[in-house]
Design a protein around this motif. Structure first.
Motif, PDB file in Angstrom:
ATOM      1  N   ILE A 338      20.057 -27.353   0.516  1.00 46.66           N
ATOM      2  CA  ILE A 338      21.506 -27.518   0.647  1.00 46.66           C
ATOM      3  C   ILE A 338      21.837 -28.933   1.098  1.00 46.66           C
ATOM      4  CG2 ILE A 338      23.516 -26.795   1.999  1.00 46.66           C
ATOM      5  CD1 ILE A 338      22.343 -23.959   1.994  1.00 46.66           C
ATOM      6  N   TYR A 339      21.044 -29.463   2.013  1.00 44.63           N
ATOM      7  CA  TYR A 339      21.279 -30.826   2.484  1.00 44.63           C
ATOM      8  C   TYR A 339      21.180 -31.824   1.326  1.00 44.63           C
ATOM      9  CZ  TYR A 339      20.207 -35.405   4.334  1.00 44.63           C
ATOM     10  OH  TYR A 339      20.196 -36.762   4.562  1.00 44.63           O
ATOM     11  N   ALA A 340      20.168 -31.647   0.464  1.00 47.86           N
ATOM     12  CA  ALA A 340      20.002 -32.565  -0.664  1.00 47.86           C
ATOM     13  C   ALA A 340      21.202 -32.504  -1.605  1.00 47.86           C
ATOM     14  CB  ALA A 340      18.714 -32.232  -1.421  1.00 47.86           C
ATOM     15  N   LEU A 341      21.694 -31.297  -1.884  1.00 46.24           N
ATOM     16  CA  LEU A 341      22.877 -31.153  -2.736  1.00 46.24           C
ATOM     17  C   LEU A 341      24.094 -31.803  -2.087  1.00 46.24           C
ATOM     18  CD1 LEU A 341      22.657 -27.441  -3.970  1.00 46.24           C
ATOM     19  CD2 LEU A 341      22.164 -29.511  -5.269  1.00 46.24           C
ATOM     20  N   ALA A 342      24.271 -31.545  -0.798  1.00 48.07           N
ATOM     21  CA  ALA A 342      25.437 -32.072  -0.093  1.00 48.07           C
ATOM     22  C   ALA A 342      25.405 -33.596  -0.045  1.00 48.07           C
ATOM     23  CB  ALA A 342      25.490 -31.493   1.316  1.00 48.07           C
ATOM     24  N   ARG A 343      24.245 -34.157   0.170  1.00 45.57           N
ATOM     25  CA  ARG A 343      24.131 -35.621   0.197  1.00 45.57           C
ATOM     26  C   ARG A 343      24.476 -36.198  -1.166  1.00 45.57           C
ATOM     27  NH1 ARG A 343      18.704 -39.101   1.849  1.00 45.57           N
ATOM     28  NH2 ARG A 343      19.719 -41.154   1.855  1.00 45.57           N
ATOM     29  N   ARG A 344      24.007 -35.529  -2.215  1.00 43.68           N
ATOM     30  CA  ARG A 344      24.319 -35.982  -3.580  1.00 43.68           C
ATOM     31  C   ARG A 344      25.820 -35.964  -3.840  1.00 43.68           C
ATOM     32  NH1 ARG A 344      23.156 -31.765  -8.247  1.00 43.68           N
ATOM     33  NH2 ARG A 344      25.110 -30.990  -7.344  1.00 43.68           N
ATOM     34  N   ASP A 345      26.522 -34.947  -3.294  1.00 43.66           N
ATOM     35  CA  ASP A 345      27.912 -34.717  -3.650  1.00 43.66           C
ATOM     36  C   ASP A 345      28.919 -35.186  -2.595  1.00 43.66           C
ATOM     37  OD1 ASP A 345      27.056 -33.565  -6.015  1.00 43.66           O
ATOM     38  OD2 ASP A 345      26.991 -31.544  -5.176  1.00 43.66           O
ATOM     39  N   GLY A 346      28.429 -35.831  -1.544  1.00 41.74           N
ATOM     40  CA  GLY A 346      29.354 -36.396  -0.567  1.00 41.74           C
ATOM     41  C   GLY A 346      29.923 -35.395   0.417  1.00 41.74           C
ATOM     42  N   ILE A 347      29.062 -34.506   0.924  1.00 35.41           N
ATOM     43  CA  ILE A 347      29.491 -33.478   1.882  1.00 35.41           C
ATOM     44  C   ILE A 347      28.675 -33.626   3.158  1.00 35.41           C
ATOM     45  CG2 ILE A 347      29.678 -30.987   2.305  1.00 35.41           C
ATOM     46  CD1 ILE A 347      29.734 -30.605  -0.749  1.00 35.41           C
ATOM     47  N   ASP A 348      29.339 -33.587   4.314  1.00 37.18           N
ATOM     48  CA  ASP A 348      28.643 -33.574   5.596  1.00 37.18           C
ATOM     49  C   ASP A 348      28.198 -32.152   5.908  1.00 37.18           C
ATOM     50  OD1 ASP A 348      29.058 -36.304   6.014  1.00 37.18           O
ATOM     51  OD2 ASP A 348      30.994 -35.963   6.984  1.00 37.18           O
ATOM     52  N   VAL A 349      26.983 -32.008   6.439  1.00 39.01           N
ATOM     53  CA  VAL A 349      26.437 -30.681   6.699  1.00 39.01           C
ATOM     54  C   VAL A 349      25.997 -30.556   8.155  1.00 39.01           C
ATOM     55  CG1 VAL A 349      24.739 -28.941   6.030  1.00 39.01           C
ATOM     56  CG2 VAL A 349      25.583 -30.558   4.342  1.00 39.01           C
ATOM     57  N   LYS A 350      26.471 -29.488   8.795  1.00 38.97           N
ATOM     58  CA  LYS A 350      26.013 -29.143  10.130  1.00 38.97           C
ATOM     59  C   LYS A 350      25.427 -27.738  10.099  1.00 38.97           C
ATOM     60  CE  LYS A 350      29.263 -32.099  12.628  1.00 38.97           C
ATOM     61  NZ  LYS A 350      30.271 -32.173  13.719  1.00 38.97           N
ATOM     62  N   MET A 351      24.433 -27.534  10.945  1.00 38.93           N
ATOM     63  CA  MET A 351      23.737 -26.249  10.920  1.00 38.93           C
ATOM     64  C   MET A 351      23.523 -25.743  12.342  1.00 38.93           C
ATOM     65  SD  MET A 351      20.178 -25.376   8.967  1.00 38.93           S
ATOM     66  CE  MET A 351      19.343 -23.799   9.136  1.00 38.93           C
ATOM     67  N   SER A 352      23.541 -24.423  12.489  1.00 42.79           N
ATOM     68  CA  SER A 352      23.250 -23.796  13.771  1.00 42.79           C
ATOM     69  C   SER A 352      22.239 -22.682  13.554  1.00 42.79           C
ATOM     70  CB  SER A 352      24.530 -23.237  14.401  1.00 42.79           C
ATOM     71  OG  SER A 352      24.266 -22.690  15.679  1.00 42.79           O
ATOM     72  N   TRP A 353      21.335 -22.530  14.507  1.00 44.44           N
ATOM     73  CA  TRP A 353      20.364 -21.449  14.446  1.00 44.44           C
ATOM     74  C   TRP A 353      20.097 -20.978  15.875  1.00 44.44           C
ATOM     75  CZ3 TRP A 353      19.277 -26.514  13.101  1.00 44.44           C
ATOM     76  CH2 TRP A 353      18.421 -27.222  13.955  1.00 44.44           C
ATOM     77  N   ILE A 354      19.281 -19.952  16.028  1.00 48.45           N
ATOM     78  CA  ILE A 354      19.020 -19.364  17.334  1.00 48.45           C
ATOM     79  C   ILE A 354      17.845 -20.096  17.988  1.00 48.45           C
ATOM     80  CG2 ILE A 354      18.607 -17.230  18.600  1.00 48.45           C
ATOM     81  CD1 ILE A 354      19.438 -15.692  16.084  1.00 48.45           C
ATOM     82  N   PRO A 355      18.070 -20.721  19.122  1.00 51.18           N
ATOM     83  CA  PRO A 355      16.953 -21.371  19.817  1.00 51.18           C
ATOM     84  C   PRO A 355      15.997 -20.341  20.412  1.00 51.18           C
ATOM     85  CG  PRO A 355      19.086 -22.213  20.574  1.00 51.18           C
ATOM     86  CD  PRO A 355      19.345 -20.958  19.788  1.00 51.18           C
ATOM     87  N   LYS A 356      14.772 -20.773  20.636  1.00 49.99           N
ATOM     88  CA  LYS A 356      13.814 -19.895  21.306  1.00 49.99           C
ATOM     89  C   LYS A 356      14.301 -19.560  22.716  1.00 49.99           C
ATOM     90  CE  LYS A 356      10.039 -22.353  20.882  1.00 49.99           C
ATOM     91  NZ  LYS A 356       8.592 -22.724  20.944  1.00 49.99           N
ATOM     92  N   ASP A 357      13.973 -18.365  23.172  1.00 55.46           N
ATOM     93  CA  ASP A 357      14.295 -17.926  24.533  1.00 55.46           C
ATOM     94  C   ASP A 357      15.794 -17.953  24.809  1.00 55.46           C
ATOM     95  OD1 ASP A 357      11.505 -17.740  25.013  1.00 55.46           O
ATOM     96  OD2 ASP A 357      11.442 -19.883  25.481  1.00 55.46           O
ATOM     97  N   SER A 358      16.589 -17.650  23.784  1.00 53.98           N
ATOM     98  CA  SER A 358      18.053 -17.685  23.949  1.00 53.98           C
ATOM     99  C   SER A 358      18.569 -16.483  24.727  1.00 53.98           C
ATOM    100  CB  SER A 358      18.729 -17.755  22.578  1.00 53.98           C
ATOM    101  OG  SER A 358      18.272 -16.702  21.751  1.00 53.98           O
ATOM    102  N   VAL A 359      17.940 -15.325  24.555  1.00 50.05           N
ATOM    103  CA  VAL A 359      18.352 -14.125  25.293  1.00 50.05           C
ATOM    104  C   VAL A 359      17.123 -13.473  25.917  1.00 50.05           C
ATOM    105  CG1 VAL A 359      20.395 -13.691  23.888  1.00 50.05           C
ATOM    106  CG2 VAL A 359      18.218 -12.690  23.208  1.00 50.05           C
ATOM    107  N   ALA A 360      17.336 -12.810  27.048  1.00 52.04           N
ATOM    108  CA  ALA A 360      16.228 -12.182  27.776  1.00 52.04           C
ATOM    109  C   ALA A 360      15.973 -10.752  27.325  1.00 52.04           C
ATOM    110  CB  ALA A 360      16.513 -12.222  29.279  1.00 52.04           C
TER     111      ALA A 360
END
Length: 401
Positions: A338-360
């Motif tokens: 997705i990043y490669a496509l977005a870079r080609r087409d002029g789109i900024d990309v931000k991503m979020s995911w679950i960090p390790k040890d986020s919940v007990a």
């Protein structure tokens, strides 16, 4: 998710020999190979497209031929800023993305998304995310109160012999009927007419190819079967093959006969998608006279960082860990694509995911409401603090240097 893979593999291995001996093939009426690409749904050929081909987008053709009327026709996407949202699979971890969206709403800067895409559990979040903050209450209800029994029922050994899956997903069907109402679908239709798009990914297992369903276009079709079809698509996108039953969607072949297509989890094809790489999105932006540089937000409902966890010298843990690793790395690869496509087409990309040890909280079942509530609240706090997003350009290009 790890526990679900463990249970899936355990049941599969236990029953394989018995199934090979005793389980007969279940009847169905699949499309013949000849002309399968021309099959129609609800009598139309424009409600979906192959994820590996370039689709015909109606608002682009209109914008090209009617540049002066495009704002009047599609006010939500023409001569305005664009924001896109892609929601991934992840099973119970979908609570993270739901919480993140709710916290983002509370923070006050969550945009109206021009395009929302969903895969697997992300497909169940996508309609609510598409319709905006008014549906945050339902997102919280779905991801903090449901448990495994609300999603599936375990089959008996003899039930598996007579079925195409390990579990019965009738409860999920009932959940979709409760929350994805005809009224909600009518609201999706209103937004589609303004130009906004909601795309859901499934995998056509007969063809072994990804399918992208244009939910808004189905919603405006006025076919009485459209709402049921939309709910079937959402269920198919979240149906892990082998574990959950496939969804059989009726289609009409080029010969005029009625057949069925077998659709399963969109995650079988990819964990995340934004748009097919054959689309030159810069052409879309030019035709719609988009203001500024579009922003795409990717929510990966998963832990991307590998965790060291010595594997016992037993077949079941080895297979379970392998499946977990394959899905994790597939998600990483999808983000790079997705990043490669977005870079080609002029789109900024931000991503979020679950960090390790986020919940007990350690999940005690596949869909543990306590675990999901904790993960939802963690995502909500990150959305509220606005510290969840990583700029992919900085992440990828920084590592490259």
């Amino acid at each position: 998710m790890k526990r679900f893979f463990y249970l899936l593999v355990r049941h599969t291995l236990k029953l394989t020999l018995m199934v090979l001996v005793a389980c007969a093939e279940l009847p169905r009426n699949p499309l013949p190979e000849e002309g399968y690409e021309e099959a129609t749904v609800l009598g139309r050929a424009d409600l979906r497209y192959w994820g590996d081909k370039v689709p015909q987008l109606p608002w682009i053709e209109y914008a090209r031929s009617n540049p002066d009327q495009v704002v009047e026709k599609y006010p939500a996407v023409a001569r305005t800023e664009h924001n896109y949202l892609a929601l991934s699979g992840g099973g119970a971890n979908g609570a993270y993305g739901a919480g993140l969206l709710v916290g983002w709403s509370e923070e006050g800067s969550r945009p109206e998304f021009t395009l929302v895409t969903g895969i697997s559990i992300g497909a169940l979040t996508a309609p609510f995310a598409f319709l905006g903050t008014d549906y945050d209450g339902l997102l919280k209800e779905v991801y903090t109160t449901l448990d495994s029994s609300s999603i599936f029922l375990t089959r008996s050994v003899f039930g598996i012999f007579r079925s195409d899956s390990l579990v019965d997903s009738t409860p999920l069907t009932e959940v979709l009927e409760k929350y994805v109402t005809d009224e909600l679908i009518a609201k999706i239709a209103v937004q589609y007419r303004k130009g906004r798009s909601l795309w859901i990914g499934t995998t056509n297992l007969d063809a072994g190819r990804p399918v992208i369903w244009d939910i808004g276009r189905i919603a405006i079709s006025e076919d009485p079967a459209a709402p049921a079809l939309i709910r079937s698509i959402l269920q198919a996108s979240a149906s892990i093959p082998g574990a959950f039953p496939p969804v059989y969607i009726q289609v009409q072949g080029p010969d005029g006969e009625i057949y069925d297509e077998m659709h399963v989890d969109g995650g079988t094809s990819s964990q995340l998608f934004l748009y097919p790489q054959g689309i030159k999105w810069d052409v879309v932006l030019t035709a719609l006279q988009v203001k500024g540089r579009p922003k795409a937000y990717l929510i990966r409902n998963s832990y991307l960082e590998p965790a060291y966890d010595p594997v016992p010298r037993k077949m079941l843990p080895i297979i379970s860990r392998t499946m977990e690793s394959l899905i994790r790395t597939q998600g990483v690869g999808d983000a790079y694509r997705i990043y490669a496509l977005a870079r080609r087409d002029g789109i900024d990309v931000k991503m979020s995911w679950i960090p390790k040890d986020s919940v007990a909280v350690t999940p005690r079942e596949t869909f543990d409401p306590d675990y999901m509530a904790a993960l939802f609240e963690y995502g909500r706090r990150r959305g509220l603090a606005q510290d969840a997003w990583i700029d992919l350009a900085e992440q990828i290009e920084g590592k490259a240097h």
